[in-house]
Design a protein around this motif. Structure first.
Motif, mmCIF file in Angstrom:
data_model
loop_
_atom_site.group_PDB
_atom_site.id
_atom_site.type_symbol
_atom_site.label_atom_id
_atom_site.label_comp_id
_atom_site.label_asym_id
_atom_site.label_seq_id
_atom_site.Cartn_x
_atom_site.Cartn_y
_atom_site.Cartn_z
ATOM 1 N N ARG A 59 7.598 7.802 -7.406
ATOM 2 C CA ARG A 59 6.136 7.712 -7.505
ATOM 3 C C ARG A 59 5.765 6.498 -8.339
ATOM 4 N NH1 ARG A 59 3.324 13.026 -9.493
ATOM 5 N NH2 ARG A 59 1.510 11.687 -9.076
ATOM 6 N N PRO A 60 4.727 5.752 -7.921
ATOM 7 C CA PRO A 60 4.301 4.607 -8.727
ATOM 8 C C PRO A 60 3.674 5.079 -10.026
ATOM 9 C CG PRO A 60 2.744 5.001 -6.949
ATOM 10 C CD PRO A 60 3.910 5.928 -6.713
ATOM 11 N N PRO A 61 3.838 4.317 -11.107
ATOM 12 C CA PRO A 61 3.216 4.704 -12.378
ATOM 13 C C PRO A 61 1.710 4.548 -12.318
ATOM 14 C CG PRO A 61 4.204 2.532 -12.565
ATOM 15 C CD PRO A 61 4.605 3.075 -11.223
ATOM 16 N N PRO A 82 -15.059 -1.445 -10.839
ATOM 17 C CA PRO A 82 -13.731 -1.284 -10.217
ATOM 18 C C PRO A 82 -12.980 -2.615 -10.127
ATOM 19 C CG PRO A 82 -15.424 -1.287 -8.536
ATOM 20 C CD PRO A 82 -16.149 -1.327 -9.852
ATOM 21 N N PHE A 83 -11.663 -2.544 -10.251
ATOM 22 C CA PHE A 83 -10.812 -3.713 -10.060
ATOM 23 C C PHE A 83 -9.402 -3.223 -9.735
ATOM 24 C CE2 PHE A 83 -10.362 -2.566 -14.469
ATOM 25 C CZ PHE A 83 -9.064 -2.901 -14.833
ATOM 26 N N GLN A 84 -8.519 -4.156 -9.424
ATOM 27 C CA GLN A 84 -7.147 -3.805 -9.066
ATOM 28 C C GLN A 84 -6.149 -4.652 -9.850
ATOM 29 O OE1 GLN A 84 -7.653 -4.440 -4.729
ATOM 30 N NE2 GLN A 84 -7.028 -2.305 -4.479
ATOM 31 N N LEU A 85 -4.985 -4.070 -10.109
ATOM 32 C CA LEU A 85 -3.898 -4.760 -10.799
ATOM 33 C C LEU A 85 -2.577 -4.450 -10.109
ATOM 34 C CD1 LEU A 85 -4.573 -4.107 -14.602
ATOM 35 C CD2 LEU A 85 -4.977 -6.237 -13.353
ATOM 36 N N ALA A 86 -1.613 -5.335 -10.318
ATOM 37 C CA ALA A 86 -0.252 -5.048 -9.873
ATOM 38 C C ALA A 86 0.316 -3.911 -10.712
ATOM 39 C CB ALA A 86 0.622 -6.290 -10.018
ATOM 40 N N ALA A 87 1.009 -2.996 -10.064
ATOM 41 C CA ALA A 87 1.627 -1.875 -10.770
ATOM 42 C C ALA A 87 2.892 -2.328 -11.483
ATOM 43 C CB ALA A 87 1.959 -0.764 -9.780
ATOM 44 N N ALA A 88 3.314 -1.565 -12.456
ATOM 45 C CA ALA A 88 4.617 -1.810 -13.075
ATOM 46 C C ALA A 88 5.676 -1.780 -11.978
ATOM 47 C CB ALA A 88 4.911 -0.741 -14.124
ATOM 48 N N PRO A 89 6.607 -2.731 -11.970
ATOM 49 C CA PRO A 89 7.522 -2.875 -10.832
ATOM 50 C C PRO A 89 8.684 -1.887 -10.776
ATOM 51 C CG PRO A 89 7.971 -4.570 -12.450
ATOM 52 C CD PRO A 89 6.763 -3.828 -12.941
ATOM 53 N N VAL A 90 8.791 -1.002 -11.755
ATOM 54 C CA VAL A 90 9.843 0.015 -11.728
ATOM 55 C C VAL A 90 9.192 1.375 -11.540
ATOM 56 C CG1 VAL A 90 11.737 1.102 -12.987
ATOM 57 C CG2 VAL A 90 11.338 -1.363 -13.228
ATOM 58 N N GLN A 91 9.685 2.129 -10.572
ATOM 59 C CA GLN A 91 9.172 3.474 -10.324
ATOM 60 C C GLN A 91 10.242 4.505 -10.649
ATOM 61 O OE1 GLN A 91 7.558 3.804 -6.347
ATOM 62 N NE2 GLN A 91 6.152 2.079 -6.630
ATOM 63 N N PHE A 92 9.800 5.633 -11.161
ATOM 64 C CA PHE A 92 10.713 6.732 -11.480
ATOM 65 C C PHE A 92 10.338 7.950 -10.635
ATOM 66 C CE2 PHE A 92 10.427 4.040 -15.245
ATOM 67 C CZ PHE A 92 11.769 3.795 -15.510
ATOM 68 N N VAL A 119 0.833 -1.209 0.000
ATOM 69 C CA VAL A 119 0.000 0.000 0.000
ATOM 70 C C VAL A 119 0.868 1.259 0.000
ATOM 71 C CG1 VAL A 119 -1.713 1.306 1.308
ATOM 72 C CG2 VAL A 119 -1.904 -1.190 1.149
ATOM 73 N N ALA A 120 1.873 1.286 0.859
ATOM 74 C CA ALA A 120 2.715 2.478 0.989
ATOM 75 C C ALA A 120 3.474 2.799 -0.291
ATOM 76 C CB ALA A 120 3.709 2.281 2.145
ATOM 77 N N ASN A 121 3.822 1.773 -1.049
ATOM 78 C CA ASN A 121 4.616 1.978 -2.264
ATOM 79 C C ASN A 121 3.790 1.982 -3.544
ATOM 80 O OD1 ASN A 121 7.689 1.942 -1.548
ATOM 81 N ND2 ASN A 121 6.756 0.380 -0.249
ATOM 82 N N GLY A 122 2.466 1.882 -3.415
ATOM 83 C CA GLY A 122 1.618 1.928 -4.601
ATOM 84 C C GLY A 122 1.767 0.729 -5.501
#
Length: 404
Positions: free
Chosen positions: A366-368, A353-363, A338-341
């Motif tokens: 901030r999470p993409p 509504p639904f949820q997905l894993a975020a792209a694992p690289v952040q720039f 949660v903290a890292n998005g």
């Protein structure tokens, strides 16, 4: 988040997960992705109704969403000359051409390297394959459960004689998603190379090659020792602080404290057995290794006395490395996720509504931001208008089945 791929246009002719998930990652990072789909049925993934152990919900096709978020869709008949002409016109304005079609199909559809580069010499051409672009199986299709999991040695590395079967991959698209990350990295490297040198590369990534890389350390040891890599027997823990322990309420705690001698005394405090820290059998790393059976038995007994929540409290300040063995629902609400998005909230085109894993690289810390996948041919008219086609021409192409 900085959109590091903004200004990059990717043209995709691909289906399923392995290759489409690569451009989905790049879309998350800001790239424009135009997905070319079969003119009648779209991406074959749209018709997949089951992931093997679970049905795909009719109102949220999360498998499709995972590998196609953030794209634009155009249904196009690539078997027709007019359909290919439209593809070539899109290729002329694109930075990357991405496909998972087999060599014989690429040649038949005239979307091989030479055909695409005839219309854009600077385009980066990317191929995702099962077993690689060369060799006797280059023209054979595959899936991640085969080329990545079974053929690359991963399944063998998990198979124990007592199982009586070969373990299956832990999730749908498991090797596909890892391979997609590899493709995305290759594309970014090729774009950087073109920026520096002006030279457009051909990028090849296979499920087999990705699986071999994932098994790289085991492969290296296997070859230097001249023996196949096999899993350790269930009770072969030489270090009692590297392994899994069952709690009173049937949950598992995983430990990976490589320096057993260092972490044994604080572990003895955690389990309420401080006298074991000065027991000669467990005095240092060597003693713990030589008496690992006794140490493991003591730890198993201790961890079985309390529930997971009790151990969470007791282990909160433990200096060693540990984790709870969590399921997918638990990790989605893990405070670190949660903290890292790491989990993104989305809605379908219908507002579900639904949820997905975020792209694992952040720039830039901030999470993409992730956008939903397109409906079939959702952007077809828009993309054709951008090519300069008037409405009468578009209608004629629709009537003749060239475009969806």
């Amino acid at each position: 988040m900085t959109g590091v791929m903004e200004g990059v246009r990717i043209l995709e002719v691909a289906e399923h997960t392995f290759v489409p998930a690569a451009s989905a990652l790049l879309a998350d990072w800001g790239a424009e992705v135009i997905k070319i789909e079969h003119v009648e049925r779209g991406d074959a993934m749209r018709g997949l109704a089951s992931a093997g152990v679970a049905a795909v919900p009719a109102d949220v096709h999360v498998l499709l969403e995972h590998s196609n978020r953030g794209k634009r869709s155009l249904g196009l008949d690539l078997t027709s000359a007019e359909g290919r002409d439209l593809l070539y016109r899109l290729a002329a304005t694109s930075d990357v051409f991405l496909t998972n079609k087999l060599p014989k199909v690429r040649a038949k559809l005239q979307i091989d390297v030479e055909s695409i580069r005839e219309h854009n010499p600077r385009i980066i051409y990317v191929r995702g394959t099962g077993q690689g672009e060369r060799g006797p199986d280059a023209d054979r299709g595959s899936y991640d459960s085969l080329a990545f999991w079974a053929r690359a040695g991963i399944a063998s590395g998990l198979t124990r004689p007592e199982y009586g079967h070969v373990p299956s991959p832990p999730a749908p698209g498991f090797g596909d998603s890892i391979g997609a990350m590899t493709i995305a990295g290759g594309i970014m490297g090729a774009l950087f190379h073109r920026e520096r040198t002006g030279v457009a590369s051909i990028v090849d990534v296979s499920l087999l090659g990705t699986g071999l890389w994932a098994m790289g350390q085991a492969l290296g040891l296997s070859l230097v020792l001249n023996m196949p890599w096999e899993p350790l027997p269930l009770n072969a823990m030489a270090n009692p602080l590297v392994g899994n322990y069952l709690t009173k309420d049937g949950r598992w705690l995983a430990f990976s404290c490589l320096q057993a001698g260092r972490y044994w005394p604080p572990m003895c405090e955690v389990i309420g057995r401080p006298e074991l820290a000065v027991d000669p059998r467990f005095a240092d790393h060597t003693a713990l290794r030589d008496n690992s059976t006794e140490a493991i038995a003591l730890l198993r007994e201790a961890f079985a006395e309390r529930t997971l929540e009790e151990w969470r409290s007791r282990l909160a300040d433990f200096v060693g490395q540990w984790a709870v063995v969590q399921d997918t629902q638990e990790v989605a609400v893990d405070p670190q996720s949660v903290a890292n998005g790491y989990i993104q909230d989305l809605e379908t085109a219908a507002g579900v509504p639904f949820q997905l894993a975020a792209a694992p690289v952040q720039f830039d810390e901030r999470p993409p931001a992730t956008r939903r996948a397109p409906q079939f041919n959702e952007h077809g008219d828009e993309i054709l208008a951008e090519l300069g086609l008037d409405w009468d021409t578009v209608v004629d192409l629709k009537v003749r089945g060239v475009v969806a």
